[in-house]
Write a protein that holds these residues in place. Structure first.
Motif, PDB file in Angstrom:
ATOM      1  N   SER A 103       0.823  -1.201   0.000  1.00 44.34           N
ATOM      2  CA  SER A 103       0.000   0.000   0.000  1.00 44.34           C
ATOM      3  C   SER A 103       0.864   1.259   0.000  1.00 44.34           C
ATOM      4  CB  SER A 103      -0.931  -0.002   1.218  1.00 44.34           C
ATOM      5  OG  SER A 103      -1.674   1.191   1.288  1.00 44.34           O
ATOM      6  N   LEU A 104       1.934   1.264   0.799  1.00 46.09           N
ATOM      7  CA  LEU A 104       2.827   2.422   0.839  1.00 46.09           C
ATOM      8  C   LEU A 104       3.589   2.584  -0.477  1.00 46.09           C
ATOM      9  CD1 LEU A 104       4.284   2.197   4.470  1.00 46.09           C
ATOM     10  CD2 LEU A 104       2.495   3.712   3.623  1.00 46.09           C
ATOM     11  N   ILE A 105       3.980   1.473  -1.077  1.00 43.28           N
ATOM     12  CA  ILE A 105       4.659   1.538  -2.374  1.00 43.28           C
ATOM     13  C   ILE A 105       3.723   2.109  -3.431  1.00 43.28           C
ATOM     14  CG2 ILE A 105       5.592   0.138  -4.258  1.00 43.28           C
ATOM     15  CD1 ILE A 105       6.802  -1.704  -2.121  1.00 43.28           C
ATOM     16  N   ASP A 106       2.486   1.607  -3.469  1.00 40.73           N
ATOM     17  CA  ASP A 106       1.514   2.090  -4.461  1.00 40.73           C
ATOM     18  C   ASP A 106       1.266   3.590  -4.313  1.00 40.73           C
ATOM     19  OD1 ASP A 106       1.296  -0.472  -5.441  1.00 40.73           O
ATOM     20  OD2 ASP A 106      -0.581  -0.918  -4.406  1.00 40.73           O
ATOM     21  N   ALA A 107       1.184   4.057  -3.068  1.00 41.95           N
ATOM     22  CA  ALA A 107       0.946   5.487  -2.833  1.00 41.95           C
ATOM     23  C   ALA A 107       2.094   6.334  -3.370  1.00 41.95           C
ATOM     24  CB  ALA A 107       0.755   5.745  -1.338  1.00 41.95           C
ATOM     25  N   ARG A 108       3.319   5.833  -3.236  1.00 42.68           N
ATOM     26  CA  ARG A 108       4.471   6.605  -3.701  1.00 42.68           C
ATOM     27  C   ARG A 108       4.688   6.510  -5.206  1.00 42.68           C
ATOM     28  NH1 ARG A 108       4.457   5.868   1.290  1.00 42.68           N
ATOM     29  NH2 ARG A 108       5.706   7.032   2.810  1.00 42.68           N
ATOM     30  N   LEU A 109       4.075   5.528  -5.843  1.00 46.51           N
ATOM     31  CA  LEU A 109       4.178   5.397  -7.294  1.00 46.51           C
ATOM     32  C   LEU A 109       3.099   6.191  -8.033  1.00 46.51           C
ATOM     33  CD1 LEU A 109       5.026   1.589  -7.653  1.00 46.51           C
ATOM     34  CD2 LEU A 109       6.564   3.533  -8.014  1.00 46.51           C
ATOM     35  N   GLN A 110       2.168   6.763  -7.265  1.00 46.04           N
ATOM     36  CA  GLN A 110       1.112   7.575  -7.886  1.00 46.04           C
ATOM     37  C   GLN A 110       1.715   8.842  -8.500  1.00 46.04           C
ATOM     38  OE1 GLN A 110      -2.227   7.221  -8.218  1.00 46.04           O
ATOM     39  NE2 GLN A 110      -2.352   5.216  -7.215  1.00 46.04           N
ATOM     40  N   HIS A 111       1.308   9.151  -9.724  1.00 46.54           N
ATOM     41  CA  HIS A 111       1.768  10.387 -10.359  1.00 46.54           C
ATOM     42  C   HIS A 111       1.014  11.582  -9.777  1.00 46.54           C
ATOM     43  CE1 HIS A 111       4.218   8.334 -13.298  1.00 46.54           C
ATOM     44  NE2 HIS A 111       3.205   7.549 -13.633  1.00 46.54           N
ATOM     45  N   ASP A 112       1.665  12.721  -9.751  1.00 47.24           N
ATOM     46  CA  ASP A 112       1.000  13.951  -9.324  1.00 47.24           C
ATOM     47  C   ASP A 112      -0.199  14.209 -10.243  1.00 47.24           C
ATOM     48  OD1 ASP A 112       2.852  14.654  -7.245  1.00 47.24           O
ATOM     49  OD2 ASP A 112       4.274  15.179  -8.829  1.00 47.24           O
ATOM     50  N   ARG A 113      -1.336  14.509  -9.645  1.00 45.45           N
ATOM     51  CA  ARG A 113      -2.547  14.721 -10.439  1.00 45.45           C
ATOM     52  C   ARG A 113      -2.678  16.149 -10.940  1.00 45.45           C
ATOM     53  NH1 ARG A 113      -6.436  12.500  -5.857  1.00 45.45           N
ATOM     54  NH2 ARG A 113      -4.851  13.676  -4.709  1.00 45.45           N
ATOM     55  N   THR A 114      -2.020  17.071 -10.285  1.00 44.01           N
ATOM     56  CA  THR A 114      -2.099  18.480 -10.684  1.00 44.01           C
ATOM     57  C   THR A 114      -0.722  19.110 -10.591  1.00 44.01           C
ATOM     58  OG1 THR A 114      -2.530  19.313  -8.451  1.00 44.01           O
ATOM     59  CG2 THR A 114      -4.458  18.627  -9.766  1.00 44.01           C
ATOM     60  N   LEU A 115      -0.556  20.233 -11.270  1.00 41.09           N
ATOM     61  CA  LEU A 115       0.694  20.987 -11.177  1.00 41.09           C
ATOM     62  C   LEU A 115       0.898  21.477  -9.751  1.00 41.09           C
ATOM     63  CD1 LEU A 115       3.130  22.236 -12.584  1.00 41.09           C
ATOM     64  CD2 LEU A 115       1.700  24.231 -13.129  1.00 41.09           C
ATOM     65  N   SER A 116      -0.192  21.790  -9.061  1.00 43.96           N
ATOM     66  CA  SER A 116      -0.105  22.255  -7.679  1.00 43.96           C
ATOM     67  C   SER A 116       0.507  21.178  -6.776  1.00 43.96           C
ATOM     68  CB  SER A 116      -1.490  22.657  -7.175  1.00 43.96           C
ATOM     69  OG  SER A 116      -1.437  23.041  -5.816  1.00 43.96           O
ATOM     70  N   GLU A 117       0.112  19.917  -6.967  1.00 46.59           N
ATOM     71  CA  GLU A 117       0.681  18.831  -6.172  1.00 46.59           C
ATOM     72  C   GLU A 117       2.185  18.709  -6.414  1.00 46.59           C
ATOM     73  OE1 GLU A 117      -1.214  15.108  -6.697  1.00 46.59           O
ATOM     74  OE2 GLU A 117      -3.104  15.713  -5.766  1.00 46.59           O
ATOM     75  N   GLU A 118       2.577  18.793  -7.673  1.00 44.34           N
ATOM     76  CA  GLU A 118       3.991  18.644  -8.007  1.00 44.34           C
ATOM     77  C   GLU A 118       4.822  19.788  -7.436  1.00 44.34           C
ATOM     78  OE1 GLU A 118       6.920  18.063 -11.897  1.00 44.34           O
ATOM     79  OE2 GLU A 118       4.767  18.352 -12.162  1.00 44.34           O
ATOM     80  N   THR A 119       4.370  21.006  -7.618  1.00 44.42           N
ATOM     81  CA  THR A 119       5.134  22.148  -7.103  1.00 44.42           C
ATOM     82  C   THR A 119       5.137  22.163  -5.581  1.00 44.42           C
ATOM     83  OG1 THR A 119       3.164  23.559  -7.321  1.00 44.42           O
ATOM     84  CG2 THR A 119       4.734  23.576  -9.135  1.00 44.42           C
ATOM     85  N   GLY A 120       4.019  21.749  -4.970  1.00 43.87           N
ATOM     86  CA  GLY A 120       3.965  21.703  -3.512  1.00 43.87           C
ATOM     87  C   GLY A 120       4.969  20.708  -2.951  1.00 43.87           C
ATOM     88  N   ARG A 121       5.064  19.533  -3.578  1.00 45.55           N
ATOM     89  CA  ARG A 121       6.025  18.518  -3.144  1.00 45.55           C
ATOM     90  C   ARG A 121       7.462  19.017  -3.312  1.00 45.55           C
ATOM     91  NH1 ARG A 121       8.080  14.838  -6.328  1.00 45.55           N
ATOM     92  NH2 ARG A 121       6.431  15.122  -7.883  1.00 45.55           N
ATOM     93  N   ASP A 122       7.739  19.650  -4.462  1.00 46.76           N
ATOM     94  CA  ASP A 122       9.093  20.150  -4.696  1.00 46.76           C
ATOM     95  C   ASP A 122       9.438  21.305  -3.762  1.00 46.76           C
ATOM     96  OD1 ASP A 122       9.483  18.301  -6.687  1.00 46.76           O
ATOM     97  OD2 ASP A 122       9.047  19.684  -8.338  1.00 46.76           O
ATOM     98  N   TRP A 123       8.436  22.137  -3.455  1.00 47.57           N
ATOM     99  CA  TRP A 123       8.715  23.287  -2.603  1.00 47.57           C
ATOM    100  C   TRP A 123       9.071  22.865  -1.179  1.00 47.57           C
ATOM    101  CZ3 TRP A 123      10.386  27.787  -3.622  1.00 47.57           C
ATOM    102  CH2 TRP A 123      10.440  28.761  -2.618  1.00 47.57           C
ATOM    103  N   VAL A 124       8.508  21.770  -0.713  1.00 45.38           N
ATOM    104  CA  VAL A 124       8.878  21.250   0.606  1.00 45.38           C
ATOM    105  C   VAL A 124      10.363  20.932   0.639  1.00 45.38           C
ATOM    106  CG1 VAL A 124       8.608  19.299   2.185  1.00 45.38           C
ATOM    107  CG2 VAL A 124       6.596  20.378   1.205  1.00 45.38           C
ATOM    108  N   GLU A 125      10.874  20.343  -0.429  1.00 47.96           N
ATOM    109  CA  GLU A 125      12.303  20.022  -0.489  1.00 47.96           C
ATOM    110  C   GLU A 125      13.145  21.295  -0.455  1.00 47.96           C
ATOM    111  OE1 GLU A 125      13.335  17.019  -0.267  1.00 47.96           O
ATOM    112  OE2 GLU A 125      11.417  16.004  -0.541  1.00 47.96           O
ATOM    113  N   ILE A 126      12.684  22.330  -1.139  1.00 45.45           N
ATOM    114  CA  ILE A 126      13.420  23.593  -1.161  1.00 45.45           C
ATOM    115  C   ILE A 126      13.361  24.277   0.202  1.00 45.45           C
ATOM    116  CG2 ILE A 126      13.479  25.905  -2.178  1.00 45.45           C
ATOM    117  CD1 ILE A 126      12.319  24.604  -4.746  1.00 45.45           C
ATOM    118  N   ALA A 127      12.174  24.316   0.793  1.00 46.78           N
ATOM    119  CA  ALA A 127      11.993  25.020   2.065  1.00 46.78           C
ATOM    120  C   ALA A 127      12.788  24.380   3.192  1.00 46.78           C
ATOM    121  CB  ALA A 127      10.508  25.069   2.422  1.00 46.78           C
TER     122      ALA A 127
END
Length: 242
Positions: A103-127
């Motif tokens: 279940s945890l593997i499947d959750a991490r293999l999910q593609h970002d559904r929106t540009l907001s999800e992708e930028t939000g995930r990347d911004w956490v790494e930057i912050a």
């Protein structure tokens, strides 16, 4: 009016293997904590078990809110559950463990559904300054190699009462409803409840913002990623995988 306990067990700066061990432990513990503390012991309506991430530092967080028990009583029953959970991991069927891991593997293999999800995930790494933009891929790789024995060893090393690398912060909220109901600090253990364990008294009662700052400075807790020289004593094991 309610009392509450907010318990944090800090694990350390984010690392792929360490994060997956924590995620697996929390996934397995969450339904069992709810069943034991809310359904069986009826300590309160709110029982939440989750992974906490603050400035790139991961922790297990367990929150219980109650109208019938004091924070001290809640802490005793939460610690009793945590003390019993190592045996739960030992006895967990391999097939059930595989369900949690898949279940945890499947959750991490999910593609970002929106540009907001992708930028939000990347911004956490930057912050946080971690800059691990392929974190999901690294965690999937780690999850595929983690065993049930690894999770049990991680639990006993970092999260169980008395664990050698345990770092605990318990925040108590004392409510008027529990005092009016005559609640005591010694909870009644149900016949099907886990055995009681000893709980140390609070280190300090904080009466001002200044006391809170000094208390945080003296705690053996991880600082924010990228600010290792700021505040608190040195911890010595930040480079450890788990």
């Amino acid at each position: 009016p309610n009392a509450a306990l907010d318990l944090t067990l800090q694990v350390g700066p984010s690392r792929p293997r360490r994060d997956t061990l924590l995620a697996l432990a929390v996934a397995i513990a969450e339904p069992r904590a709810y069943q034991q503390l809310r359904t069986t012991e009826q300590l309160g309506y709110l029982v939440a078990t989750l992974v906490r991430s603050v400035h790139g530092v991961r922790a297990l967080r367990l929150v219980v809110q109650s109208k019938t028990a004091t924070p001290t009583a809640l802490e005793k029953r939460v610690e009793a559950f945590l003390a019993s959970f190592g045996a739960v991991l030992d006895e967990l069927e391999d097939a059930e463990f595989e369900k949690y891991r898949s279940s945890l593997i499947d959750a991490r293999l999910q593609h970002d559904r929106t540009l907001s999800e992708e930028t939000g995930r990347d911004w956490v790494e930057i912050a946080t300054g971690s800059l691990v933009f392929d974190r999901n891929a690294l965690e999937v790789e780690a999850l595929r190699s983690v065993t049930k024995a690894d999770v049990a060893a991680f639990w006993r090393r970092r999260l169980a009462p008395g664990a050698p690398r345990r770092r605990k912060l318990a925040v108590a909220v004392r409510g008027g409803a529990t005092a009016a109901a005559g609640a005591t600090d010694d909870p009644t253990v149900p016949e099907d409840g886990v055995p009681a364990v000893a709980v140390a008294p609070p280190l300090r009662t904080l009466a001002s913002a200044e006391e809170t700052v000094l208390f945080k400075h003296d705690c053996a807790l991880y600082p924010a990623v990228g600010a290792r020289g700021a505040g608190g004593p040195a911890l010595g094991d930040e480079s450890d995988e788990d």
